[in-house]
Enzyme design. Structure first.
Site, PDB file in Angstrom:
ATOM      1  N   GLY A  65      -3.844  52.542  52.038  1.00  0.00           N
ATOM      2  CA  GLY A  65      -2.444  52.237  51.938  1.00  0.00           C
ATOM      3  C   GLY A  65      -2.381  51.183  50.773  1.00  0.00           C
ATOM      4  CG  ASP A 255       0.230  55.306  47.426  1.00  0.00           C
ATOM      5  OD1 ASP A 255       0.929  56.126  48.266  1.00  0.00           O
ATOM      6  OD2 ASP A 255      -0.723  54.614  47.489  1.00  0.00           O
ATOM      7  CE  LYS A 266      -2.140  60.374  51.492  1.00  0.00           C
ATOM      8  NZ  LYS A 266      -3.440  60.290  50.508  1.00  0.00           N
TER       9      LYS A 266
END
Ligand code: MRU
Length: 369
Positions: A65, A255, A266
């Site tokens: 994460g 991200d 993701k």
């Protein structure tokens, strides 16, 4: 340490688990984190006291994460900074640099990793010559600040995002952008937690998130622990669930977000965004300002991590494809800004999403708590 605790909140405080934190002082302390590869069946914390073990923990997704990776790397650089002794500040600074350049190679996509290490190096660069132990203490204080700021940003994201969710909504999320992916509380899940804390009854669909199942293993664990209704679906079921009218909003993390709002998250997120558009469902990204990379005008330059093919062919502990077949395993994809209804940050909601609105919201003052 192997019993699995509930993931629900403590009375009046944060979550009952600590995703990643420092134990002890700068000279002798170590980095402690949950080994997320073992959840939800085992709750095991691991300690790292050298840079290589931090590198591996990030690489193998013990800690994962984007914000949590940044926090782990910051503390990892403290461990590296003391590895040649603390005789003087120059020695500490050089050791920090070596550690940071190693940690930068652990995972390429989450910009929080690079952002956190840049901050650590800037502290070392600004330090006066001489006192090595004082610089080491200052570096630990900076890593603590990165973790603390992340906690505050996640709470603010929850506050800003809760209003986007109505009572009775079905909300779909992908991967895990919860407390396990941050210092505390999460980003996408912060929006859901906060709406839930306002008394709104929600139902969450958690994409299982192949190949490593962060949605099934981690998101479902966090939501169930907080008493939020959650249904795990295979990734290829999202279209059907939307068509059945069960989803009123999608919220995911990120991200790395480019200056125009294109958002890497993701693998599979882009597909969910396309499906949401087709079904007329709002699609929100939730992320702190540390996830924006304004040096990239759009998402085309975002580096996409490719991972071991065995995650696809042997991910369930047995072979699920013939030996020798080709496998492509990108860990992330980029959702174009045009598919994103809004980006929830600690400074407010960006929407419609464009280079101008991204710049305007990020210029707002940071969260105060
Ligand atoms: O490979 P992972 O598990 O590190 O991927 C994590 C995600 O894609 C998250 O959605 C993202 O980092 C946001 S976390 C708040």
């Amino acid at each position: 340490m192997t019993s699995v605790p509930p993931a629900g909140p403590r009375e009046g405080a944060g979550q009952p688990f600590r995703t990643v934190h420092w134990v002890g002082d700068a000279a002798g302390g170590r980095l402690r984190m949950i080994d997320q590869t073992l959840l939800p069946t085992e709750f095991v914390e691991i300690d790292c006291d050298d840079v290589e073990s931090v590198w591996w923990a990030i690489k193998r997704l013990s800690v994962r994460g984007a914000p949590a990776i940044g926090v782990a790397a910051a503390y990892g650089s403290v461990i590296g900074a003391r590895s040649r002794g603390t005789a003087d500040a120059a020695t500490v600074r050089e050791a920090l640099r070596t550690a940071a350049s190693r940690l930068r190679t652990s995972r390429p996509t989450a910009v929080n990793l690079f952002w956190a290490l840049d901050r650590m190096e800037a502290v070392a660069d600004a330090a006066p010559p001489g006192d090595g132990p004082a610089l080491l203490d200052r570096l630990l204080a900076e890593a603590d600040a990165i973790a603390e700021e992340d906690r505050a940003m996640c709470r603010a994201i929850g506050r800003h995002g809760a209003g986007l969710i109505a009572a009775g909504d079905g909300v779909l999320t992908h991967c895990n952008a919860g407390g396990l992916a941050t210092a505390d509380y999460g980003t996408a899940l912060a929006v859901i937690f906060s709406a839930h804390e306002q008394g709104k009854k929600l139902h969450v669909f958690a994409d299982e998130t192949r190949p490593l199942l962060q949605g099934a293993r981690l998101t479902a664990w966090e939501l169930a622990g907080r008493g939020i209704d959650v249904t795990v679906i295979c990734d290829n079921m999202a279209a059907q669930v939307m068509k059945e009218g069960r989803v009123q909003a999608v919220v995911v993390g990120a991200d790395r977000i480019a200056a125009n709002g294109d958002s890497a998250n993701k693998i599979g997120t882009y597909g969910v965004a396309v499906l949401a558009k087709h079904h007329g469902i709002p699609f929100y990204v939730a992320a702190p300002s540390s996830t924006f990379d304004l040096s990239m005008p759009d998402g085309s330059g975002i580096p996409i991590e490719e991972r071991d093919p065995r995650e696809v062919t042997e991910g369930f502990g047995r072979r699920t494809a013939p030996e020798g077949v080709g496998v492509y395993n990108p860990a992330f994809d980029v959702t174009p800004a045009a598919l994103i209804t809004g980006i929830v940050t600690e400074r407010g909601v960006i929407g419609p999403v464009s280079t101008e609105t991204v710049r305007a919201v990020l210029a707002a003052p940071p969260a105060s708590s």
